[in-house]
Design an enzyme around this catalytic site. Structure first.
Site, PDB file in Angstrom:
ATOM      1  N   TYR A  90       5.730 -26.940  17.036  1.00  0.00           N
ATOM      2  CA  TYR A  90       5.686 -25.839  18.011  1.00  0.00           C
ATOM      3  C   TYR A  90       6.285 -24.573  17.379  1.00  0.00           C
ATOM      4  CZ  TYR A  90       7.373 -23.153  22.085  1.00  0.00           C
ATOM      5  OH  TYR A  90       7.668 -22.162  22.993  1.00  0.00           O
TER       6      TYR A  90
ATOM      7  N   LYS B  80       4.460 -20.905  16.242  1.00  0.00           N
ATOM      8  CA  LYS B  80       4.956 -19.605  16.704  1.00  0.00           C
ATOM      9  C   LYS B  80       5.151 -18.662  15.509  1.00  0.00           C
ATOM     10  CE  LYS B  80       5.582 -19.954  21.221  1.00  0.00           C
ATOM     11  NZ  LYS B  80       4.679 -19.212  22.109  1.00  0.00           N
TER      12      LYS B  80
ATOM     13  N   ARG C 124      22.382 -24.118  19.356  1.00  0.00           N
ATOM     14  CA  ARG C 124      21.587 -22.899  19.138  1.00  0.00           C
ATOM     15  C   ARG C 124      22.073 -21.797  20.068  1.00  0.00           C
ATOM     16  NH1 ARG C 124      15.634 -23.969  20.057  1.00  0.00           N
ATOM     17  NH2 ARG C 124      15.610 -24.363  17.838  1.00  0.00           N
TER      18      ARG C 124
HETATM   19  P1  NAD Z   1       4.420 -22.311  30.795  1.00  0.00           P
HETATM   20  O1  NAD Z   1       3.968 -23.610  30.206  1.00  0.00           O
HETATM   21  O2  NAD Z   1       4.938 -22.318  32.170  1.00  0.00           O
HETATM   22  O3  NAD Z   1       3.281 -21.218  30.663  1.00  0.00           O
HETATM   23  C1  NAD Z   1       2.283 -21.251  29.674  1.00  0.00           C
HETATM   24  C2  NAD Z   1       0.948 -21.156  30.371  1.00  0.00           C
HETATM   25  O4  NAD Z   1      -0.086 -21.165  29.385  1.00  0.00           O
HETATM   26  C3  NAD Z   1       0.684 -22.338  31.321  1.00  0.00           C
HETATM   27  O5  NAD Z   1       0.491 -21.903  32.648  1.00  0.00           O
HETATM   28  C4  NAD Z   1      -0.565 -22.959  30.752  1.00  0.00           C
HETATM   29  O6  NAD Z   1      -1.454 -23.483  31.740  1.00  0.00           O
HETATM   30  C5  NAD Z   1      -1.179 -21.806  29.990  1.00  0.00           C
HETATM   31  N1  NAD Z   1      -2.154 -22.303  29.032  1.00  0.00           N
HETATM   32  C6  NAD Z   1      -1.959 -23.298  28.119  1.00  0.00           C
HETATM   33  N2  NAD Z   1      -3.103 -23.551  27.477  1.00  0.00           N
HETATM   34  C7  NAD Z   1      -4.035 -22.701  27.986  1.00  0.00           C
HETATM   35  C8  NAD Z   1      -5.401 -22.497  27.722  1.00  0.00           C
HETATM   36  N3  NAD Z   1      -6.050 -23.215  26.797  1.00  0.00           N
HETATM   37  N4  NAD Z   1      -6.062 -21.544  28.422  1.00  0.00           N
HETATM   38  C9  NAD Z   1      -5.413 -20.810  29.374  1.00  0.00           C
HETATM   39  N5  NAD Z   1      -4.110 -20.969  29.662  1.00  0.00           N
HETATM   40  C10 NAD Z   1      -3.436 -21.910  28.980  1.00  0.00           C
HETATM   41  O7  NAD Z   1       5.522 -21.760  29.771  1.00  0.00           O
HETATM   42  P2  NAD Z   1       6.546 -20.546  29.953  1.00  0.00           P
HETATM   43  O8  NAD Z   1       7.897 -21.134  29.984  1.00  0.00           O
HETATM   44  O9  NAD Z   1       6.101 -19.642  31.028  1.00  0.00           O
HETATM   45  O10 NAD Z   1       6.376 -19.831  28.544  1.00  0.00           O
HETATM   46  C11 NAD Z   1       5.551 -18.679  28.360  1.00  0.00           C
HETATM   47  C12 NAD Z   1       5.532 -18.326  26.885  1.00  0.00           C
HETATM   48  O11 NAD Z   1       6.867 -18.106  26.396  1.00  0.00           O
HETATM   49  C13 NAD Z   1       4.938 -19.418  26.000  1.00  0.00           C
HETATM   50  O12 NAD Z   1       4.210 -18.818  24.961  1.00  0.00           O
HETATM   51  C14 NAD Z   1       6.157 -20.109  25.430  1.00  0.00           C
HETATM   52  O13 NAD Z   1       5.876 -20.736  24.206  1.00  0.00           O
HETATM   53  C15 NAD Z   1       7.114 -18.944  25.279  1.00  0.00           C
HETATM   54  N6  NAD Z   1       8.511 -19.377  25.293  1.00  0.00           N
HETATM   55  C16 NAD Z   1       9.059 -19.859  26.437  1.00  0.00           C
HETATM   56  C17 NAD Z   1      10.390 -20.256  26.440  1.00  0.00           C
HETATM   57  C18 NAD Z   1      11.058 -20.780  27.676  1.00  0.00           C
HETATM   58  O14 NAD Z   1      12.240 -21.090  27.626  1.00  0.00           O
HETATM   59  N7  NAD Z   1      10.379 -20.888  28.808  1.00  0.00           N
HETATM   60  C19 NAD Z   1      11.161 -20.194  25.256  1.00  0.00           C
HETATM   61  C20 NAD Z   1      10.550 -19.709  24.109  1.00  0.00           C
HETATM   62  C21 NAD Z   1       9.231 -19.284  24.133  1.00  0.00           C
END
Ligand code: NAD
Length: 322
Positions: free
Chosen positions: A150, A154, A284
């Site tokens: 993952y 990124k 972290r």
């Molecule tokens: P989340 O899983 O709630 O949201 C991600 C969304 O992407 C989901 O609703 C999912 O359905 C959608 N998705 C996945 N595959 C898809 C596809 N093929 N087509 C359309 N939509 C698709 O996660 P989040 O916590 O809201 O995170 C949002 C972003 O922030 C992500 O990129 C995540 O990697 C990044 N991030 C989040 C955190 C955290 O702590 N929440 C930390 C670091 C990075």
């Protein structure tokens, strides 16, 4: 009226971001493969579909001009999903494909300003072997050595988005989020993160009962409340600074103490049973020197405030499911 395309708007951060952009007066087209789980979207339009499909990506960027793209869609979850190794191939394939498609889409449809959500998971595992390390600085990313696929994806996508910035003149802004939490996020099912998991376990457990904690519970993290994450995203997008920059808290806490915090809210005494499970790195934290310098701002809200709101929301969800 400014226009924004928000990818991943059915998810936790994307869903909240849509509310924030609407409050600021944007016209928002929201996209996700699933609808928001816990409340109605605030978007003007919500388009359901798969961002791994380049034809679909082309369709969502058509019909109007977008001033800004927020690319938050990713195949994503907590430690149980990301660190077990069982989902490595689909995580890399799905998230990289989404980013490749959306970068090409931004270029072809002349979306000049882009936000991309990277993660603290890009930082080298070697810098996170102790429970108490100094905070991770943005420059620590290289030489690279994330502890999960993952994180590698990124890192690849950060570089890919900045390549599009360099070669095609797109104004790309990148943040590395550190464990964002709050209400209206996944709280059960295996993809939930530690704050939600602790709140759920405590809410479900009777007073005097026992809950499982992965590892010895002395592993540490920082957790950032959703409102401060949104503030960071918006400030970054309104600045000249492109990042990558940490958006995270520097208030470190162990998982045992996080569980203790949830117990205080619940007014329960619960025993912790330490079991083996996927853990991620030992410790972290976010170094916020760069964000303070560049944006004249950094997160400051105490963890306990956000955790209290989150506990109340999850306890309410648990009660509905009984
Ligand atoms: P989340 O899983 O709630 O949201 C991600 C969304 O992407 C989901 O609703 C999912 O359905 C959608 N998705 C996945 N595959 C898809 C596809 N093929 N087509 C359309 N939509 C698709 O996660 P989040 O916590 O809201 O995170 C949002 C972003 O922030 C992500 O990129 C995540 O990697 C990044 N991030 C989040 C955190 C955290 O702590 N929440 C930390 C670091 C990075």
């Amino acid at each position: 009226m400014k226009t924004a395309l928000v990818c991943g708007a059915g998810g936790f951060i994307g869903g909240h971001l849509v509310y924030r952009l609407k409050k600021e007066g944007y016209r928002v087209r929201a996209v996700d493969i699933k609808s928001p789980e816990f409340r109605e979207t605030a978007a003007d339009e919500f388009i359901l579909g798969d961002l791994r499909d380049p034809v679909f990506c082309d369709r969502i960027a058509s019909g109007m001009h977008f001033d800004e793209l927020y690319q938050l869609a990713a195949d994503m979850g907590g430690a149980g999903y990301i660190f077990s190794g069982e989902h490595d191939a689909i995580v890399m394939h799905n998230s990289a494909t989404i980013n490749l498609n959306m970068a090409e889409c931004a270029h072809r449809h002349h979306i000049d300003k882009v936000f991309y959500s990277s993660s603290a998971c890009i930082y080298p595992e070697t810098l996170q072997r102790e429970a108490f390390n100094g905070g991770l600085k943005e420059s620590d990313a290289y030489p690279a050595g994330p502890d999960s696929e993952y994180g590698w994806e990124k890192l690849f996508s950060e570089r890919m988005w900045f390549s599009y910035a360099r070669n095609y003149g797109i104004d790309v802004h990148i943040a590395r989020f550190h464990n964002i939490f709050g209400p209206y996020g996944t709280w059960q099912g295996g993809r939930e993160k530690a704050p939600a998991a602790m709140c759920r376990k405590v809410a479900e457990c009777p007073d005097g009962g026992t809950i499982d904690i992965w590892g010895d519970g002395e592993q540490t993290r920082t957790f950032l409340y959703i409102d401060e994450c949104l503030e960071g995203i918006r400030r970054l997008m309104q600045s000249e600074f492109t990042g990558p920059v940490n958006i995270g808290s520097d208030e470190l806490i162990s998982i045992n103490n996080l569980a203790g915090m949830a117990m205080e809210f619940a007014g329960k005494k619960i025993h912790l049973h330490h079991v083996s499970g996927p853990l991620g790195v030992r410790g972290r934290s976010s170094d916020n020197t760069l964000i303070r310098k560049k944006l004249n701002w950094s997160p400051s809200r105490p963890l306990i405030e956000g955790m209290r709101v989150t506990y109340e929301w999850i306890a309410g969800e648990v009660a509905k499911n009984v």
